[in-house]
Design a protein around this motif. Structure first.
Motif, mmCIF file in Angstrom:
data_model
loop_
_atom_site.group_PDB
_atom_site.id
_atom_site.type_symbol
_atom_site.label_atom_id
_atom_site.label_comp_id
_atom_site.label_asym_id
_atom_site.label_seq_id
_atom_site.Cartn_x
_atom_site.Cartn_y
_atom_site.Cartn_z
ATOM 1 N N ILE A 409 106.778 21.084 43.519
ATOM 2 C CA ILE A 409 105.318 21.117 43.510
ATOM 3 C C ILE A 409 104.833 20.495 42.214
ATOM 4 C CG2 ILE A 409 103.256 22.552 43.572
ATOM 5 C CD1 ILE A 409 104.807 24.660 45.011
ATOM 6 N N GLN A 411 101.189 18.769 40.246
ATOM 7 C CA GLN A 411 99.760 19.025 40.279
ATOM 8 C C GLN A 411 99.031 18.093 41.241
ATOM 9 O OE1 GLN A 411 97.630 18.615 36.639
ATOM 10 N NE2 GLN A 411 95.798 19.546 37.477
ATOM 11 N N ASP A 412 99.477 16.842 41.312
ATOM 12 C CA ASP A 412 98.811 15.863 42.173
ATOM 13 C C ASP A 412 99.321 16.031 43.603
ATOM 14 O OD1 ASP A 412 97.348 13.783 43.148
ATOM 15 O OD2 ASP A 412 98.646 12.213 42.338
ATOM 16 N N VAL A 413 98.740 16.985 44.331
ATOM 17 C CA VAL A 413 99.159 17.259 45.702
ATOM 18 C C VAL A 413 98.510 16.245 46.632
ATOM 19 C CG1 VAL A 413 99.143 18.945 47.576
ATOM 20 C CG2 VAL A 413 99.441 19.701 45.206
ATOM 21 N N ARG A 414 99.325 15.568 47.428
ATOM 22 C CA ARG A 414 98.811 14.561 48.354
ATOM 23 C C ARG A 414 98.504 15.209 49.700
ATOM 24 N NH1 ARG A 414 97.885 9.377 46.109
ATOM 25 N NH2 ARG A 414 98.895 9.452 44.081
ATOM 26 N N ASN A 423 98.893 19.775 57.564
ATOM 27 C CA ASN A 423 99.199 19.533 56.159
ATOM 28 C C ASN A 423 100.089 20.624 55.587
ATOM 29 O OD1 ASN A 423 97.818 17.252 54.407
ATOM 30 N ND2 ASN A 423 96.458 17.671 56.153
ATOM 31 N N GLN A 472 96.110 22.375 45.373
ATOM 32 C CA GLN A 472 97.307 22.899 44.725
ATOM 33 C C GLN A 472 97.844 24.098 45.493
ATOM 34 O OE1 GLN A 472 98.483 21.405 41.929
ATOM 35 N NE2 GLN A 472 100.296 22.681 41.838
ATOM 36 N N GLY A 475 99.619 23.040 48.519
ATOM 37 C CA GLY A 475 100.977 22.619 48.188
ATOM 38 C C GLY A 475 101.912 23.805 48.046
ATOM 39 N N ARG A 478 102.787 24.995 51.462
ATOM 40 C CA ARG A 478 103.849 24.149 52.016
ATOM 41 C C ARG A 478 105.216 24.639 51.562
ATOM 42 N NH1 ARG A 478 101.518 18.125 50.550
ATOM 43 N NH2 ARG A 478 100.128 17.838 52.356
#
Length: 576
Positions: A409, A411-414, A423, A472, A475, A478
């Motif tokens: 993980i 910080q820049d979660v796509r 998602n 975030q 993510g 996920r």
């Protein structure tokens, strides 16, 4: 040529069909010429000859329509198949490239190859073979016929052709081609910067830098415009001259002048001027199209080169004999790494992550923390040494199994333009709705999702939008759904306010419980309870131990702590 090799047979058929069609296209003009000869001769016309000319002209027109349509159809089918094949190959290759490769290539650059460069090949495949065939066949056949009628006026009709070819040669020098390549590269940079500017706009606005970043983009666009205008200005005069000498009015004026002089001297029958008036333009029209065709070929060459370079990037090798890890112990043995430029980033790293423990990586920017962490989920392979998971070299673990055991993980979660549920279940597409909801609840995101127009079925980017902190937490959801025993975490929360950071921290506490963690720490107060803190400098481990041990040692870590927090110690301890 390498890209087109599988389609060579059909492209040859396109050339043959187009050549026949181009020759047949001259039949109506020749029929008009013969009709003129027959009708302009004193006395009654030969009706048989007249109808023969009409039928031959009509037949030639029909053959031209059928054969050129067939050539164009086959060319477009080949173009469609090549587009599909290339995009499939590119998608497959992009899916197999090291994840770290994307850190050095922008999304705008990748999109430019997959979309723009593949599309640029369209004209080369679907149109250029026919255009160039016509550009050769029609002038040669016309020249032969006109030379048979009168070789002197034929030489006059060739003057615009020779002038046009000379101008095209001046416009096709190696220097001009280099400038054209530079224009294409500049356009690519503008496209990439546009994509990056849009993708990073939320971060830019957060820091109030929108005006400054926008000015930087505008300067780049202005610099490109100045360069492009200079490139065009250098060739404007020659391009105008080429358009003039190859234009039908100029050609006809030249032919009429030469023909009138010959007729006035009684050295050519007036009727012989007719074929030159009809066919002389056929000599110059393909040459006029040649400049645009060469531009398209040069653009296609550059696009094909970029496509070829991307397809040539070596993917991560897959194990010939897959192995199964035994446990979740992580071990770095003598690991070193260097990027493609050969500059070493890591030097002989030895590190062990025991199951269920937290290891934090700290150090100045450029110390190698991110690179070291990215070797565990196999963003790259070590240049030398080995990374082991459960006693097995991660290079011997298939990607699917590795990502079931190691989750990461940053910080820049796509987020994809898909439903919220899709998602969350990105890595577990067959997950049940109850499992997805449970992961969202544990990540502290369920209540927010329930407020969206269609709940978990809301499409991100269409009827739903998530803030940075919410992305975030998605993510984290996920990762919870994957339930991987080993986690790689980039704890940077530079763009989160205090409330959002607290919410993310609670979600991370749920995620990290009982798992082996490798944390890239940017704020030292977040890792004071880590089982092992590893201090890195210049790609080497210079210190390691618990927070209290490192503070007591008074070395690099203690100096970093004082730089961030002054002289406080225990009072500054935070949650890990």
């Amino acid at each position: 040529m390498e890209l087109l090799r599988p389609y060579r047979g059909r492209l040859v058929a396109v050339l043959v069909l187009q050549a026949v069609g181009a020759l047949a296209g001259l039949a109506p003009l020749l029929a008009v010429i013969e009709l003129g000869r027959e009708l302009l001769i004193p006395g009654p016309a030969d009706h048989g000859a007249v109808w023969t000319a009409v039928v031959c002209g009509a037949a030639g027109l029909l053959v031209r329509i059928l054969f050129t349509a067939a050539a164009g159809g086959i060319g477009h089918l080949v173009d469609g198949e090549l587009n599909l094949s290339l995009r499939r190959q590119l998608a497959q290759r992009l899916g197999r490239l090291p994840l770290g490769w994307y850190a050095h290539h922008s999304s705008g650059e990748v999109n430019g190859v997959v979309q723009g460069d593949v599309a640029t090949l369209h004209h080369l495949i679907a149109h250029t073979p026919g255009e160039f065939t016509s550009a050769v066949v029609v002038p040669v056949a016309s020249f032969g016929y006109l030379a048979w009628v009168d070789w002197r006026l034929t030489l006059v009709a060739l003057i615009p052709v020779l002038l046009g070819l000379a101008v095209h040669l001046l416009l096709s020098t190696p220097e001009r081609r280099r400038q054209g390549t530079a224009v294409g590269q500049a356009m690519g940079r503008i496209g990439a910067s546009s994509v990056e500017f849009v993708q990073g706009i939320s971060v830019v606005k957060t820091f109030g830098a929108a005006g400054r970043i926008h000015q930087r983009y505008r300067r780049a666009a202005d610099d490109f415009a100045d360069f492009f205008l200079g490139y065009v200005a250098d060739s404007a005069g020659l391009a105008s001259l080429s358009a003039l000498v190859l234009s039908p009015p100029f050609v006809l004026l030249l032919v009429l002048t030469g023909g009138t002089l010959l007729i006035a001297e009684d050295s050519m029958p007036p009727v012989d001027l007719l074929p030159f008036l009809l066919l002389s333009v056929a000599l110059t029209a393909p040459v006029a199209a040649l400049g645009h065709g060469m531009d398209n070929i040069h653009a296609a060459e550059q696009s094909a080169d970029r496509i070829h370079r991307l397809l040539s990037v070596r993917p991560l090798p897959q194990p010939a004999r897959p192995a199964v890890p035994h446990g979740d112990r992580v071990e770095y043995r003598g690991v070193g790494f260097a990027y493609d430029d050969g500059h070493p980033v890591l030097h002989d790293i030895d590190l062990i992550l025991e199951p269920g423990t937290t290891t934090a990586l700290v150090g100045p920017s450029g110390a190698g923390k991110s690179t070291l962490a990215q070797l565990l989920p196999r963003f790259f392979d070590p240049t030398h040494g080995t990374v082991l998971l459960g006693g097995v070299d991660i290079r011997d673990i298939p990607d699917e199994q590795l990502y079931q055991r190691v989750s990461f993980i940053f910080q820049d979660v796509r987020l994809l333009r898909a439903t919220v549920a899709e998602n969350i279940a990105l890595a577990v597409p067959d997950a049940s709705r109850s499992a997805i909801v449970a992961a969202a609840r544990a990540a502290g995101l369920h209540e927010r999702i329930e407020t969206l127009p269609h709940g978990y079925d809301s499409v991100i980017g269409e009827d739903a939008g998530l803030s940075g902190g919410e992305a975030q937490r998605l993510g984290i959801a996920r990762a919870l759904l994957i339930d991987a025993p080993v986690l790689v975490l980039d704890e940077a929360m530079s763009f989160a306010d205090a409330k959002t950071e607290a919410e993310i921290r609670r979600a991370l506490d749920v995620l990290c419980a009982g798992r082996t963690q490798l944390v890239i720490a940017h704020r030292l107060e977040t890792i004071t309870r880590a089982d092992n803190i590893v201090v890195m400098e210049d790609g080497r481990i210079v210190e390691s131990g618990t927070y209290r041990d490192l503070m007591a040692a008074g070395g690099t870590f203690a100096a970093m702590w004082r730089a961030q927090h002054g002289h406080g110690t225990d009072a500054q301890e935070g949650r890990h």
